[in-house]
Motif scaffolding. Structure first.
Motif, PDB file in Angstrom:
ATOM      1  N   GLU A   1     -83.539 -65.532 -33.753  1.00  0.00           N
ATOM      2  CA  GLU A   1     -82.587 -65.524 -32.642  1.00  0.00           C
ATOM      3  C   GLU A   1     -82.861 -66.678 -31.677  1.00  0.00           C
ATOM      4  OE1 GLU A   1     -80.610 -62.310 -29.547  1.00  0.00           O
ATOM      5  OE2 GLU A   1     -81.722 -61.676 -31.318  1.00  0.00           O
ATOM      6  N   CYS A   2     -84.143 -66.947 -31.412  1.00  0.00           N
ATOM      7  CA  CYS A   2     -84.494 -68.057 -30.525  1.00  0.00           C
ATOM      8  C   CYS A   2     -83.988 -69.384 -31.087  1.00  0.00           C
ATOM      9  CB  CYS A   2     -86.003 -68.122 -30.334  1.00  0.00           C
ATOM     10  SG  CYS A   2     -86.706 -66.744 -29.401  1.00  0.00           S
ATOM     11  N   PHE A   3     -84.232 -69.614 -32.362  1.00  0.00           N
ATOM     12  CA  PHE A   3     -83.839 -70.888 -32.973  1.00  0.00           C
ATOM     13  C   PHE A   3     -82.323 -70.986 -33.136  1.00  0.00           C
ATOM     14  CE2 PHE A   3     -88.316 -71.175 -34.137  1.00  0.00           C
ATOM     15  CZ  PHE A   3     -88.557 -72.528 -33.943  1.00  0.00           C
ATOM     16  N   LEU A   4     -81.665 -69.863 -33.394  1.00  0.00           N
ATOM     17  CA  LEU A   4     -80.208 -69.900 -33.526  1.00  0.00           C
ATOM     18  C   LEU A   4     -79.553 -70.182 -32.176  1.00  0.00           C
ATOM     19  CD1 LEU A   4     -77.934 -69.692 -35.523  1.00  0.00           C
ATOM     20  CD2 LEU A   4     -77.879 -67.226 -35.194  1.00  0.00           C
ATOM     21  N   LEU A   5     -80.103 -69.627 -31.114  1.00  0.00           N
ATOM     22  CA  LEU A   5     -79.605 -69.963 -29.778  1.00  0.00           C
ATOM     23  C   LEU A   5     -79.802 -71.450 -29.489  1.00  0.00           C
ATOM     24  CD1 LEU A   5     -80.857 -66.880 -27.711  1.00  0.00           C
ATOM     25  CD2 LEU A   5     -78.469 -67.498 -28.147  1.00  0.00           C
ATOM     26  N   GLY A   6     -80.911 -72.007 -29.978  1.00  0.00           N
ATOM     27  CA  GLY A   6     -81.145 -73.435 -29.842  1.00  0.00           C
ATOM     28  C   GLY A   6     -80.138 -74.258 -30.628  1.00  0.00           C
ATOM     29  N   ALA A   7     -79.809 -73.806 -31.838  1.00  0.00           N
ATOM     30  CA  ALA A   7     -78.810 -74.502 -32.650  1.00  0.00           C
ATOM     31  C   ALA A   7     -77.438 -74.465 -31.988  1.00  0.00           C
ATOM     32  CB  ALA A   7     -78.742 -73.875 -34.050  1.00  0.00           C
ATOM     33  N   MET A   8     -77.109 -73.339 -31.367  1.00  0.00           N
ATOM     34  CA  MET A   8     -75.829 -73.218 -30.670  1.00  0.00           C
ATOM     35  C   MET A   8     -75.773 -74.145 -29.458  1.00  0.00           C
ATOM     36  SD  MET A   8     -75.516 -69.063 -30.974  1.00  0.00           S
ATOM     37  CE  MET A   8     -73.889 -68.844 -30.245  1.00  0.00           C
ATOM     38  N   ALA A   9     -76.904 -74.299 -28.772  1.00  0.00           N
ATOM     39  CA  ALA A   9     -76.961 -75.218 -27.637  1.00  0.00           C
ATOM     40  C   ALA A   9     -76.791 -76.662 -28.110  1.00  0.00           C
ATOM     41  CB  ALA A   9     -78.290 -75.058 -26.897  1.00  0.00           C
ATOM     42  N   TYR A  10     -77.404 -76.997 -29.241  1.00  0.00           N
ATOM     43  CA  TYR A  10     -77.260 -78.358 -29.791  1.00  0.00           C
ATOM     44  C   TYR A  10     -75.809 -78.628 -30.178  1.00  0.00           C
ATOM     45  CZ  TYR A  10     -77.787 -82.343 -32.934  1.00  0.00           C
ATOM     46  OH  TYR A  10     -77.652 -83.572 -33.548  1.00  0.00           O
ATOM     47  N   ASP A  11     -75.154 -77.622 -30.729  1.00  0.00           N
ATOM     48  CA  ASP A  11     -73.733 -77.762 -31.081  1.00  0.00           C
ATOM     49  C   ASP A  11     -72.901 -78.065 -29.845  1.00  0.00           C
ATOM     50  OD1 ASP A  11     -71.251 -77.198 -32.812  1.00  0.00           O
ATOM     51  OD2 ASP A  11     -71.056 -75.703 -31.220  1.00  0.00           O
ATOM     52  N   ARG A  12     -73.147 -77.367 -28.736  1.00  0.00           N
ATOM     53  CA  ARG A  12     -72.408 -77.620 -27.493  1.00  0.00           C
ATOM     54  C   ARG A  12     -72.748 -79.003 -26.920  1.00  0.00           C
ATOM     55  NH1 ARG A  12     -68.213 -76.296 -27.434  1.00  0.00           N
ATOM     56  NH2 ARG A  12     -68.689 -76.428 -29.642  1.00  0.00           N
TER      57      ARG A  12
END
Length: 320
Positions: free
Chosen positions: A124-135
């Motif tokens: 979950e931590c890394f997926l939230l990071g991936a979502m932030a990178y996408d934005r």
């Protein structure tokens, strides 16, 4: 299978060494509130159904709606699936314990529950990071967005989020359950978690506590710092936009993700990184409920109520 054999081997070794070999733990949960048992069962049941329905709808619309076939909603659908998995590790057993009044969990069952919690929490931590990178790419590098966030990159980020840290989390779980547990087997918590397990362990647990802090810094704080760095650049870029409408639209696409990050990390940091001297079983239970139940319940609402595309997709789905 290898992990299960390791745990069983360690348990037998403890028994042969004249240490107390815990066959099971007793999850005290909310045993100090017997008059609220039915009320708590109803609350947790409604919460679990809300998590399944809300996140299930997010998964469905991101798969079937043509307007949501973008990287942002690809990650959102997988995040919702991850939330369902995360809560399913703890909530069904909590409901069973409240319904049957039986609070025991086997040594192996406890270790597996903790292991899955750590792995899914790490994901979950890394997926939230991936979502932030996408934005970040969408707002700061809009012309290159289709090139950078292509299907291959999205899959790599998703797979990396799921598998990064799995060996470390398994090793940490094995380290925790290799400790000698002496005396009481009553775990004053609602599920198997690191802080209450360390309280039951005998001897010096400083090395284990250091491992927990190192794990939290590496697999939770590093993604968090990446998220913060991404949003610093996003905010700087947004403030440079000449149009007020453009700034509002850009902020609105990030606000939902920021709220979810704040809820998840806020409760997690307080639970795992606060000083041991200030921790107590009661507050641990409250914050554990927050990041394991409250946040997954509100995530679909946060993303749907603050996103016109998701609302439109839900209306189309209900109309059909």
């Amino acid at each position: 299978m290898y992990y299960i054999l390791m745990i069983e081997k360690q348990r037998r070794k403890m028994a042969e060494g004249n240490l107390t070999s815990m066959l099971e733990f007793i999850l005290l949960g909310f045993s100090d509130l017997p008059n609220l048992r039915e009320f708590l069962f109803a609350i947790f049941l409604v919460s679990y159904m809300s998590i399944l329905i809300g996140n299930g709808l997010i998964i469905l619309i991101t798969k079937v709606d043509a307007g949501l076939q973008t990287p942002m909603y690809f990650f959102l659908g997988n995040f919702s699936f991850l939330e369902i998995c995360y809560t399913s590790v703890t909530l069904p057993r909590m409901l069973t314990n409240l319904w049957t009044k039986k609070r025991n969990i086997s040594f192996l069952g406890c270790s597996l529950q903790l292991c899955f919690l750590l792995i899914l929490g790490n994901s979950e931590c890394f997926l939230l990071g991936a979502m932030a990178y996408d934005r970040y790419v969408a707002i700061c590098k809009p012309l290159y967005y289709p090139v950078i966030m292509n299907q291959k990159m999205c899959l790599q980020l998703l797979i990396g989020s799921w598998i990064t840290g799995i060996p470390v989390q398994i090793a940490l779980t094995y380290q925790i359950f290799s400790l000698p547990f002496c005396g009481s087997n009553k775990l004053n918590h609602i599920f198997c978690d690191i802080p209450p397990l360390l309280r039951l362990a005998c001897g010096d647990t400083s090395k284990n506590e250091f491992s927990v802090y190192a794990d939290a810094v590496l697999f939770a704080m590093v993604p968090f710092l990446l998220i913060v760095g991404s949003y610093v650049k996003i905010i700087v870029t947004i403030l440079k936009l000449p149009s007020g409408t453009g700034r509002y639209k850009a902020f609105s696409t990030c606000s939902s993700h920021l709220i979810v990050v704040g809820l998840f990390y806020g409760s997690g940091i307080i639970t795992y990184l606060r000083p041991k001297s200030s921790s107590s079983a009661g507050t641990d239970k409250v914050f554990s409920l927050f990041y394991s139940i409250v946040t997954p319940v509100f995530n679909p609402l946060i993303y749907s109520l603050r996103n016109k595309d998701v609302i439109a997709a839900l209306r189309n789905l209900l109309t059909k």
